[in-house]
Scaffold this active site. Sequence first.
Site, mmCIF file in Angstrom:
data_model
loop_
_atom_site.group_PDB
_atom_site.id
_atom_site.type_symbol
_atom_site.label_atom_id
_atom_site.label_comp_id
_atom_site.label_asym_id
_atom_site.label_seq_id
_atom_site.Cartn_x
_atom_site.Cartn_y
_atom_site.Cartn_z
ATOM 1 N N HIS A 175 -17.798 -11.025 11.775
ATOM 2 C CA HIS A 175 -16.759 -11.277 10.774
ATOM 3 C C HIS A 175 -15.471 -10.827 11.455
ATOM 4 O O HIS A 175 -15.083 -9.668 11.391
ATOM 5 C CB HIS A 175 -17.013 -10.491 9.485
ATOM 6 C CG HIS A 175 -18.242 -10.961 8.756
ATOM 7 N ND1 HIS A 175 -18.767 -10.304 7.680
ATOM 8 C CD2 HIS A 175 -19.039 -12.037 8.949
ATOM 9 C CE1 HIS A 175 -19.839 -10.967 7.244
ATOM 10 N NE2 HIS A 175 -20.026 -12.009 8.004
ATOM 11 N N TYR A 185 -28.369 -21.179 -3.638
ATOM 12 C CA TYR A 185 -29.454 -20.213 -3.846
ATOM 13 C C TYR A 185 -29.820 -20.248 -5.327
ATOM 14 O O TYR A 185 -28.987 -19.906 -6.179
ATOM 15 C CB TYR A 185 -29.000 -18.805 -3.449
ATOM 16 C CG TYR A 185 -28.256 -18.808 -2.122
ATOM 17 C CD1 TYR A 185 -28.931 -18.699 -0.917
ATOM 18 C CD2 TYR A 185 -26.861 -18.993 -2.079
ATOM 19 C CE1 TYR A 185 -28.252 -18.758 0.303
ATOM 20 C CE2 TYR A 185 -26.177 -19.054 -0.877
ATOM 21 C CZ TYR A 185 -26.879 -18.929 0.310
ATOM 22 O OH TYR A 185 -26.206 -18.997 1.508
ATOM 23 N N ASP A 216 -23.211 -17.240 15.392
ATOM 24 C CA ASP A 216 -23.682 -16.994 14.024
ATOM 25 C C ASP A 216 -24.192 -18.324 13.457
ATOM 26 O O ASP A 216 -23.386 -19.154 13.036
ATOM 27 C CB ASP A 216 -22.488 -16.442 13.209
ATOM 28 C CG ASP A 216 -22.858 -16.063 11.794
ATOM 29 O OD1 ASP A 216 -24.038 -16.118 11.430
ATOM 30 O OD2 ASP A 216 -21.919 -15.700 11.029
ATOM 31 N N ASP A 219 -32.910 12.885 19.919
ATOM 32 C CA ASP A 219 -32.440 12.597 21.278
ATOM 33 C C ASP A 219 -32.269 11.109 21.571
ATOM 34 O O ASP A 219 -32.023 10.723 22.709
ATOM 35 C CB ASP A 219 -33.432 13.173 22.304
ATOM 36 C CG ASP A 219 -33.381 14.685 22.323
ATOM 37 O OD1 ASP A 219 -32.392 15.253 21.819
ATOM 38 O OD2 ASP A 219 -34.333 15.299 22.844
ATOM 39 N N ASP A 231 -30.884 -16.783 9.698
ATOM 40 C CA ASP A 231 -29.461 -16.574 10.000
ATOM 41 C C ASP A 231 -29.429 -15.580 11.151
ATOM 42 O O ASP A 231 -29.690 -14.386 10.952
ATOM 43 C CB ASP A 231 -28.748 -16.033 8.752
ATOM 44 C CG ASP A 231 -27.244 -15.845 8.962
ATOM 45 O OD1 ASP A 231 -26.778 -15.836 10.118
ATOM 46 O OD2 ASP A 231 -26.536 -15.678 7.945
ATOM 47 N N GLU A 269 -20.427 -22.427 6.584
ATOM 48 C CA GLU A 269 -21.755 -22.033 6.131
ATOM 49 C C GLU A 269 -21.972 -22.117 4.616
ATOM 50 O O GLU A 269 -22.232 -21.105 3.968
ATOM 51 C CB GLU A 269 -22.048 -20.609 6.606
ATOM 52 C CG GLU A 269 -20.966 -19.577 6.300
ATOM 53 C CD GLU A 269 -21.392 -18.176 6.746
ATOM 54 O OE1 GLU A 269 -22.490 -17.743 6.363
ATOM 55 O OE2 GLU A 269 -20.622 -17.534 7.472
ATOM 56 N N HIS A 293 -15.982 -17.644 7.830
ATOM 57 C CA HIS A 293 -15.168 -16.486 8.231
ATOM 58 C C HIS A 293 -14.756 -16.684 9.682
ATOM 59 O O HIS A 293 -15.373 -17.475 10.410
ATOM 60 C CB HIS A 293 -15.970 -15.181 8.066
ATOM 61 C CG HIS A 293 -17.361 -15.235 8.671
ATOM 62 N ND1 HIS A 293 -17.595 -15.057 10.006
ATOM 63 C CD2 HIS A 293 -18.575 -15.490 8.120
ATOM 64 C CE1 HIS A 293 -18.891 -15.184 10.256
ATOM 65 N NE2 HIS A 293 -19.516 -15.462 9.121
ATOM 66 N N ARG A 312 -29.145 -22.313 3.336
ATOM 67 C CA ARG A 312 -27.813 -22.172 3.946
ATOM 68 C C ARG A 312 -27.851 -22.898 5.286
ATOM 69 O O ARG A 312 -28.899 -22.890 5.962
ATOM 70 C CB ARG A 312 -27.435 -20.688 4.149
ATOM 71 C CG ARG A 312 -26.071 -20.504 4.793
ATOM 72 C CD ARG A 312 -25.495 -19.079 4.648
ATOM 73 N NE ARG A 312 -26.260 -18.039 5.298
ATOM 74 C CZ ARG A 312 -27.031 -17.174 4.676
ATOM 75 N NH1 ARG A 312 -27.167 -17.206 3.372
ATOM 76 N NH2 ARG A 312 -27.714 -16.247 5.350
ATOM 77 N N HIS A 352 -28.268 -11.044 2.294
ATOM 78 C CA HIS A 352 -28.367 -10.254 3.525
ATOM 79 C C HIS A 352 -29.755 -9.653 3.694
ATOM 80 O O HIS A 352 -29.918 -8.499 4.107
ATOM 81 C CB HIS A 352 -27.275 -9.172 3.571
ATOM 82 C CG HIS A 352 -25.924 -9.730 3.862
ATOM 83 N ND1 HIS A 352 -24.758 -9.029 3.675
ATOM 84 C CD2 HIS A 352 -25.540 -10.942 4.330
ATOM 85 C CE1 HIS A 352 -23.728 -9.795 4.011
ATOM 86 N NE2 HIS A 352 -24.180 -10.957 4.408
ATOM 87 N N GLU A 368 -25.394 -23.114 8.699
ATOM 88 C CA GLU A 368 -24.206 -22.472 9.280
ATOM 89 C C GLU A 368 -24.015 -22.864 10.732
ATOM 90 O O GLU A 368 -24.944 -22.777 11.538
ATOM 91 C CB GLU A 368 -24.362 -20.937 9.189
ATOM 92 C CG GLU A 368 -23.228 -20.184 9.853
ATOM 93 C CD GLU A 368 -23.295 -18.673 9.632
ATOM 94 O OE1 GLU A 368 -24.421 -18.146 9.478
ATOM 95 O OE2 GLU A 368 -22.236 -18.035 9.626
ATOM 96 N N HIS A 421 -20.873 -17.194 -2.100
ATOM 97 C CA HIS A 421 -20.075 -16.688 -0.979
ATOM 98 C C HIS A 421 -19.089 -17.760 -0.549
ATOM 99 O O HIS A 421 -19.080 -18.858 -1.105
ATOM 100 C CB HIS A 421 -20.971 -16.242 0.182
ATOM 101 C CG HIS A 421 -21.894 -17.306 0.704
ATOM 102 N ND1 HIS A 421 -21.452 -18.352 1.485
ATOM 103 C CD2 HIS A 421 -23.231 -17.489 0.561
ATOM 104 C CE1 HIS A 421 -22.478 -19.114 1.811
ATOM 105 N NE2 HIS A 421 -23.574 -18.628 1.244
HETATM 106 N N1 GLY Z 1 -24.657 -13.486 9.360
HETATM 107 C C1 GLY Z 1 -23.577 -13.077 8.602
HETATM 108 C C2 GLY Z 1 -22.809 -14.213 8.089
HETATM 109 O O1 GLY Z 1 -23.283 -15.327 8.157
HETATM 110 O O2 GLY Z 1 -21.711 -14.070 7.663
HETATM 111 MN MN MN Z 2 -21.506 -16.231 9.057
HETATM 112 MN MN MN Z 3 -24.707 -16.030 9.511
#
Ligand code: GLY
Ligand code: MN
Ligand code: MN
Length: 443
Positions: A361, A388, A271, A39, A260, A384, A354, A406, A243, A408, A350
């Site tokens: 995203h 790593y 972000d 529920d 993050d 970003e 984005h 990282r 992630h 960002e 990466h």
């Molecule tokens: N938090 C997801 C990214 O940085 O793309």
């Molecule tokens: Mn991002």
């Molecule tokens: Mn991020």
Amino acid sequence: MSHIPKSEFARRRKALMAQMVPNSIAILPAAAVAIRNRDVEHVYRQDSDFQYLSGFAEPEAVIALIPGREHGEYVLFCRERNPERELWDGLRAGQEGAIRDFGADDAFPISDIDDILPGLIEGRDRVYSSIGSHPEFDRHLMDWINSIRSKARLGAQPPNEFEALDHLLHDMRLYKSAAEVKVMRRAADISARAHVRAMQACRAGLHEYSLEAELDYEFRKGGAKMPAYGSIVAAGRNACILHYQHNDAVLRDGDLVLIDAGCEIDCYASDITRTFPVSGRFSPEQKAIYELVLEAQQAAFAAIGPDKHWNQAHEATVQVITRGLVRLGLLKGEVDELIARDAHRAFYMHRAGHWLGLDVHDVGEYKVGGEWRVLEPGMTLTVEPGIYIAPDNLSVAKKWRGIGVRIEDDVVVTKKGCEILTEAVPKSVAEIEALMAAARAGA
Ligand code: GLY
Ligand code: MN
Ligand code: MN
């Protein structure tokens, strides 16, 4: 109600209709309510395209845009008022509210859609919809089309053309208006305060979730309903999991912690990533990696502007990071040759960013006609870079292993270059160490 003015939603609908072929109809469903368990429902979040065109935050609704329709071009199907249901679940706009508060030209109960919508589609040549994104809605749409086809012998004219709405609508969403940037700035400010609070609260012996709680506190206090995505609070080697979401490990002196996280306001995302030492002081190796990532980010900012294409910022980060990894002895060889064979990907796997907007995203093409897209004022994106160093990377000296960094920020492209929306969170080693020292001293 959204902070985006009602007139802007009207402008967006008009702009979309202006791009549709004559004698066509666009149909979009609201997001369905998602069941969490039995529920219990997930917190409701409107579909981003639906939100963009309507600002209407309720489920069980359908937008029909019908350019040139005599009785009104904007038709909204939505739930009827229902005092008993509203007592349990909250107020509904109803059809009157849809017209009065949300600018619909015409509004009908969602329960009547099977009777009414085929009549609105009938005689139109083309249907625009987000084909493939909402499979259940696609089936309904085919049922409506088939009900028209079944009456063809009586003279009904079913549409013959079906077009994905996405490329029209998503291109519009890529260019943010002044009102959208203002809302994104607000989300960015709240998220910046959240990151500062987490840095100030950080102590060895706490858990990753202790810092997540600090983030959530600032998000809610600032008026955000929820994070724009699952917050990542990753201490030590967890920072090397891109992630990571468990957020349940202990914070240890000597480790870095990567956060993050960003909230959303009126469905617009922020972000931000910051990486800082649990102890409040970077070790020499942590500082070396951190400053290299920061240098890469600065190079990326310089590569963002109206005369630059999408990939230039990424290329700038690859240059700086590859050169720096060679300098630190983590990569061996000629920089140009290492870049040519993407050697950085063992450490930086990466891309530099984005699009950012109603989706974290966000939508919008990165290439146009096979070429990287040239940036234009009003586009919003993240920057970003990261490094790593896997804990089990035996090809580097032990002192480097398990470091993940990282950094960002969110930017909007301006006439001259870009403006950073998330600058309020400290970023240099000296600033971070000073902020954390002040918090520990009780200042
Ligand atoms: N938090 C997801 C990214 O940085 O793309
Ligand atoms: Mn991002
Ligand atoms: Mn991020």
